[in-house]
Design an enzyme around this catalytic site. Structure first.
Site, short mmCIF file in Angstrom:
data_model
loop_
_atom_site.label_atom_id
_atom_site.label_comp_id
_atom_site.label_asym_id
_atom_site.label_seq_id
_atom_site.Cartn_x
_atom_site.Cartn_y
_atom_site.Cartn_z
N ARG A 233 -44.17 -12.42 -5.70
CA ARG A 233 -43.10 -11.43 -5.93
C ARG A 233 -42.37 -11.14 -4.61
O ARG A 233 -42.10 -10.00 -4.24
CB ARG A 233 -43.66 -10.13 -6.50
CG ARG A 233 -44.32 -10.31 -7.85
CD ARG A 233 -44.64 -9.00 -8.52
NE ARG A 233 -44.41 -9.09 -9.96
CZ ARG A 233 -43.22 -8.96 -10.54
NH1 ARG A 233 -42.14 -8.69 -9.83
NH2 ARG A 233 -43.09 -9.08 -11.83
N ASP A 237 -36.16 -15.40 -0.13
CA ASP A 237 -35.27 -15.58 1.02
C ASP A 237 -35.83 -16.63 1.99
O ASP A 237 -35.10 -17.47 2.50
CB ASP A 237 -35.03 -14.25 1.74
CG ASP A 237 -36.32 -13.51 2.08
OD1 ASP A 237 -37.40 -13.88 1.57
OD2 ASP A 237 -36.26 -12.56 2.89
#
Ligand SMILES: *[C@@H]1O[C@H](CO)[C@@H](O)[C@H](O)[C@H]1NC(C)=O
Length: 341
Positions: A233, A237
């Site tokens: 989770r 990026d």
């Protein structure tokens, strides 16, 4: 095999639940997309032919309590002539439809410019969904951002001009690093005072091609790495930085901003104080921040394991919009004006 099937199913669902952008203000509509597979739809797209005089902003929203901030960010970006459209990607599937209706009304009511604004409810909270290619995005460059940072118009436009001269690089304002821990003999997530290899999604500008690379290319390896993002989770990026660096064999470009309003968010909170100029004192890190770094380090190690190599590369220095609108670039270790060789 399981993972692949699940992922394809997700792609379809994302698209079925795609809330189409409406050109009529004050109307919030949900429509079913005719195309069930965004990767299929994008395969024939010639990315190089997309318009490059403007950008599309993709903002992630999740927390209902942050809606006022989200509105402020959307209003700020909508006021820039370089912004073609803004897509708010709402990642919280439990938010009531009525609240989203109000949000959409507000977003369009307070927009300042000509940018079209749409609100897209993501059917799951998977962080990979923010990088899904979208046929409605008609610009070469996209700005990926979170709902926690507002960057002033001038800095946004400066970042875009830097991207235009470096269209293959990731361009960002907030940076981090990978590193190799000699004692632990493994990769870690860290901050270096003078080099960086990761730009955060607080502000990440790049060519749209990388969305396709992230979501549709790379076969089972990418499938597995997107699975890591879902399990952790976190770290979508970081994975995007892996994807771009692997393609390009170069690190990202950091640009300076004039005014940044950073409200911090749950994920980046613990990092705020890491933005120090003179290195980081590990001893001074709070346990939450240590935990956050460990998780991010674990992602780096997982991506490295799956890829079988470390594609991340360091960059040095940042491009700044100095007096006289002159950009500074680092060339052969020296800061020089960008238009000088
Ligand atoms: C919309 O704007 C009104 C007036 O500024 C505000 O009271 C309300 O909370 C906003 N709602 C949403 C969901 O953004």
């Amino acid at each position: 095999m399981d993972q692949i099937g699940t992922s394809n199913a997700f792609f379809s669902i994302w698209f079925l639940l795609f809330l189409a952008l409406s050109v009529t203000p004050l109307v919030f509509s949900r429509t079913l997309s005719a195309d069930p597979d965004p990767c299929d739809a994008m395969k024939l797209r010639d990315f190089q032919k997309l318009r490059s005089d403007q950008i599309t902003v993709l903002i992630n929203g999740y927390s209902e309590s942050r809606i006022p901030l989200l509105q402020s960010i959307v209003a700020a970006y909508s006021g820039s002539s370089i912004v073609s459209s803004i897509l708010v990607l709402w990642g919280n599937p439990t938010t009531p439809a009525q609240l989203l209706d109000h949000l959409y009304h507000n977003l369009t009511r307070y927009s300042l410019g000509t940018a079209s604004i749409s609100l897209i409810q993501q059917p799951s909270s998977s962080l990979n969904a923010r990088f899904l290619p979208r046929p409605s995005v008609d610009t070469r460059a996209v700005l990926i951002c979170d709902d926690d940072v507002e960057v002033d118009k001038k800095s946004l436009e400066f970042a875009f001009s830097v991207w235009k001269s470096n269209p293959d690089r990731l361009v960002g304002m907030f940076v981090r690093s990978h590193g190799f821990d000699l004692q632990g003999k493994d990769w870690i997530y860290t901050v270096h005072p003078d080099k960086y290899s990761i730009v955060l999604t607080k502000f990440m500008m790049m060519k749209q091609d990388y969305l396709f690379e992230y979501s549709c290319n790379g076969g089972v390896e990418m499938e597995e790495m997107r699975g890591v993002v879902d399990t952790m989770r976190n770290c979508e990026d970081i994975l995007m930085n892996f994807v771009a660096a692997d393609k390009l064999r170069a690190g990202p470009v950091m640009v300076g901003a004039e005014r940044v309003r950073d409200w911090g968010d749950a994920r980046n909170d613990e990092e705020e104080q890491e933005q120090v100029e003179n290195g980081v004192r590990e001893a001074g890190l709070s346990s939450r921040r240590v935990e956050h770094r460990k998780r991010r380090g674990k992602c780096i190690r997982e991506f490295h394991r799956v890829m079988g190599k470390m594609p991340l590369m360091y960059s040095y220095g940042k491009v700044v919009n100095s007096v006289g609108e002159q950009g500074l670039c680092r060339k052969s270790g020296k800061l020089v004006f960008c238009d000088r060789d």
